[in-house]
Scaffold this motif. Sequence first.
Motif, PDB file in Angstrom:
ATOM      1  N   PHE A 279      -1.970   4.236  -5.803  1.00  0.00           N
ATOM      2  CA  PHE A 279      -3.087   4.026  -4.889  1.00  0.00           C
ATOM      3  C   PHE A 279      -3.252   2.533  -4.593  1.00  0.00           C
ATOM      4  O   PHE A 279      -3.449   2.132  -3.446  1.00  0.00           O
ATOM      5  CB  PHE A 279      -4.374   4.599  -5.498  1.00  0.00           C
ATOM      6  N   SER A 280      -3.148   1.718  -5.624  1.00  0.00           N
ATOM      7  CA  SER A 280      -3.285   0.276  -5.436  1.00  0.00           C
ATOM      8  C   SER A 280      -2.182  -0.264  -4.535  1.00  0.00           C
ATOM      9  O   SER A 280      -2.432  -1.069  -3.638  1.00  0.00           O
ATOM     10  CB  SER A 280      -3.219  -0.460  -6.779  1.00  0.00           C
ATOM     11  N   LEU A 281      -0.952   0.197  -4.760  1.00  0.00           N
ATOM     12  CA  LEU A 281       0.159  -0.270  -3.945  1.00  0.00           C
ATOM     13  C   LEU A 281      -0.060   0.096  -2.475  1.00  0.00           C
ATOM     14  O   LEU A 281       0.099  -0.732  -1.581  1.00  0.00           O
ATOM     15  CB  LEU A 281       1.483   0.322  -4.435  1.00  0.00           C
ATOM     16  N   GLY A 282      -0.455   1.366  -2.229  1.00  0.00           N
ATOM     17  CA  GLY A 282      -0.726   1.798  -0.857  1.00  0.00           C
ATOM     18  C   GLY A 282      -1.778   0.920  -0.208  1.00  0.00           C
ATOM     19  O   GLY A 282      -1.615   0.481   0.942  1.00  0.00           O
ATOM     20  N   LEU A 283      -2.814   0.624  -0.960  1.00  0.00           N
ATOM     21  CA  LEU A 283      -3.908  -0.209  -0.446  1.00  0.00           C
ATOM     22  C   LEU A 283      -3.405  -1.607  -0.103  1.00  0.00           C
ATOM     23  O   LEU A 283      -3.719  -2.164   0.957  1.00  0.00           O
ATOM     24  CB  LEU A 283      -4.997  -0.291  -1.522  1.00  0.00           C
ATOM     25  N   ILE A 284      -2.582  -2.168  -0.992  1.00  0.00           N
ATOM     26  CA  ILE A 284      -2.057  -3.520  -0.768  1.00  0.00           C
ATOM     27  C   ILE A 284      -1.181  -3.543   0.486  1.00  0.00           C
ATOM     28  O   ILE A 284      -1.275  -4.454   1.309  1.00  0.00           O
ATOM     29  CB  ILE A 284      -1.259  -3.996  -2.008  1.00  0.00           C
ATOM     30  N   VAL A 285      -0.348  -2.508   0.667  1.00  0.00           N
ATOM     31  CA  VAL A 285       0.527  -2.455   1.848  1.00  0.00           C
ATOM     32  C   VAL A 285      -0.313  -2.391   3.119  1.00  0.00           C
ATOM     33  O   VAL A 285      -0.058  -3.104   4.097  1.00  0.00           O
ATOM     34  CB  VAL A 285       1.488  -1.251   1.769  1.00  0.00           C
ATOM     35  N   VAL A 286      -1.344  -1.542   3.118  1.00  0.00           N
ATOM     36  CA  VAL A 286      -2.202  -1.423   4.299  1.00  0.00           C
ATOM     37  C   VAL A 286      -2.876  -2.764   4.593  1.00  0.00           C
ATOM     38  O   VAL A 286      -2.930  -3.205   5.744  1.00  0.00           O
ATOM     39  CB  VAL A 286      -3.247  -0.305   4.089  1.00  0.00           C
ATOM     40  N   ILE A 287      -3.354  -3.439   3.540  1.00  0.00           N
ATOM     41  CA  ILE A 287      -4.007  -4.737   3.742  1.00  0.00           C
ATOM     42  C   ILE A 287      -3.023  -5.742   4.347  1.00  0.00           C
ATOM     43  O   ILE A 287      -3.334  -6.442   5.307  1.00  0.00           O
ATOM     44  CB  ILE A 287      -4.585  -5.262   2.404  1.00  0.00           C
ATOM     45  N   PHE A 288      -1.801  -5.772   3.819  1.00  0.00           N
ATOM     46  CA  PHE A 288      -0.774  -6.665   4.355  1.00  0.00           C
ATOM     47  C   PHE A 288      -0.535  -6.381   5.836  1.00  0.00           C
ATOM     48  O   PHE A 288      -0.465  -7.302   6.652  1.00  0.00           O
ATOM     49  CB  PHE A 288       0.542  -6.479   3.592  1.00  0.00           C
ATOM     50  N   SER A 289      -0.401  -5.088   6.187  1.00  0.00           N
ATOM     51  CA  SER A 289      -0.129  -4.737   7.591  1.00  0.00           C
ATOM     52  C   SER A 289      -1.282  -5.175   8.475  1.00  0.00           C
ATOM     53  O   SER A 289      -1.071  -5.699   9.574  1.00  0.00           O
ATOM     54  CB  SER A 289       0.088  -3.238   7.754  1.00  0.00           C
ATOM     55  N   ILE A 290      -2.512  -4.955   8.008  1.00  0.00           N
ATOM     56  CA  ILE A 290      -3.669  -5.313   8.830  1.00  0.00           C
ATOM     57  C   ILE A 290      -3.721  -6.831   9.025  1.00  0.00           C
ATOM     58  O   ILE A 290      -3.898  -7.315  10.143  1.00  0.00           O
ATOM     59  CB  ILE A 290      -4.974  -4.791   8.187  1.00  0.00           C
TER      60      ILE A 290
END
Lengths: 304, 298
Positions: A279-290
């Motif tokens: 879950f943390s990794l998914g969140l970090i990836v989304v934040i990076f993309s945004i």
Amino acid sequence: MSHRSTQSKPKRRIGKDNLWGWIFTGPFAVIFILFLVIPLVYAFYMSLFTYTQISGTYFSGFANYIRVVKDSVFATGLLRVILYTAVMVPIQLGLALGLALLLDSFKKKFASFSRVVIFLPYAIPAVIGALMWGFMYSKLMGPFTTLFSLFGLQAPDFLSAGGIFGSLVNVVTWQWTGYYMIILYSALQSIPSELYESARIDGANEAKIALHIKVPMVSGSMIMCTIFSLIGTLQFFTEPTILRNQAPTVIPAEYTPNMYAQALAFGYNQTNYSATVSFSLGLIVVIFSIIFMRLTRRSNGLGD
Amino acid sequence: MTTIEHTRKGTEHRIQGNPRIFTYVVLILCCCYFLLPVWWLIIASTKTNSGLFNGIHGSMWFDSTNAFWDNLKQLGTYQDGIYWRWFANTLLYALVGGFGATAISVMAGYGFAKYRFRGKTLYFNIILGALMIPATALVIPTFLLMSDINLTDTYWAVLLPVLLNPFGVYLMRIYCSQSLPDEMLEAARVDGSGEFRTFFQVALPIMTPAITTVFLLSIVGAWNNFFLPSVVLTNPNLFPITVGLSQWQARSTAGSAAEQIWNLLTSGAFISVIPMVLAFIFLQRYWVGGLATGSVKA
């Protein structure tokens, strides 16, 4: 599009549109909820619990997230994939753009042949690609030992602690450059050639046309490719997993965050913590993309 | 980039000179690089287990004997021919999963492009947001969920998640709005055609190129699938080729001499890439055009 079209329709169609719109998009909504929304919600739910042999499963709130933040294994893995991203994304995209520009302005039979060859690795599963390169890197089975000895040199150890980073960068570059090249090439092909004609009349040479017309015209596609590449690299999994079979001491089971999540779920039987890591990794990836999309919004209009 | 340097020096005519040779050199080098491992694999698939290590012509050329047919035979008997079972599984996952994913995306894309319904904007924005969620971040959560409802170690565990293809929906929506005139659908409706009939008989034929693209991309996705099946499957009889071969690789590296089946690994890998490579070469115009649809609009 649909906005414009429906305005001309009589009012009574709107109710019908509502029904049929949902009938056509409904199956996707079901799949979307079942295999995206529910797993995410469930993973989040699980991440709020902890299991120990003594006290069983109990609600632990955000304790697992605090553990992730303090977890040096996770941090190392994350830093590692960020480093990979910083190196791999520019190499892949630079190469893809250069080749796309080259193929776009070079209209010979050989160009279309090269286009297929460069794109070919995309049709080969990443597992097989990593397997092949793993063999190539092998001292016993690969060609490099012989190749280097022709010049009286010793082949570098591709699967050593010092060589593995470059070796993995190479596998990914080989696998994905063609895919990005095709996207950029297609975008270049769709630029109307009148644009070049008028630039030429104005005295612009090919270099100026490439830099000032072609590159800006495909910047939207470049951004899209960068996001794909960014997302892909941050969740690095397949290639290191395959090469790990050949170099288990060089690539630990927790090499990347995704590998760590898998190791936690299977090797260590810590499903709750594994869900937290995922879950943390998914969140970090989304934040990076945004962040990336915000940074580039002004130059490409993608965010509008 | 360096061609640019070259052309800057010359006039239109000079472009035909040196830079052209330069372009050829660059492209030939690129072709060599991208074909190198493929060539190695072709050669390796014709070698025996020991020939892979000490073939008399080195690793980049054929050995004195051609063992390809023997390898093929051995693939059919090793572990009761499980390789072909993996091959069939991969076909099943790719074709059924790809077909289902395509059907669902095509319907959704058409619905988004041609109907105005409540919640549409929010719904579509959520899909766009979902494009950013990494597919592998969903693997472990999906696995945890499936093991709770005893769905792991079934064909469904691999087939169902493959059906989710937000990018396909996005691609189909763009294609429908651009290439499918509303007047045409309106005319069909005036003639008394129902919504489904309009979709199947008027819209689908026009959407064929985009459908082919989405189908191809879905198949590739399913064919390459590795993380998800390697997590949700433990029964070797259900493995796709990717998971099966990676286990053979692990066993060959770690195991005893009797378990070293390098020749099966190379010939198995070679056979497994043939269908996709052929599909890509023969269906070129579809993926080139299709990827353009997605990128131009973005």
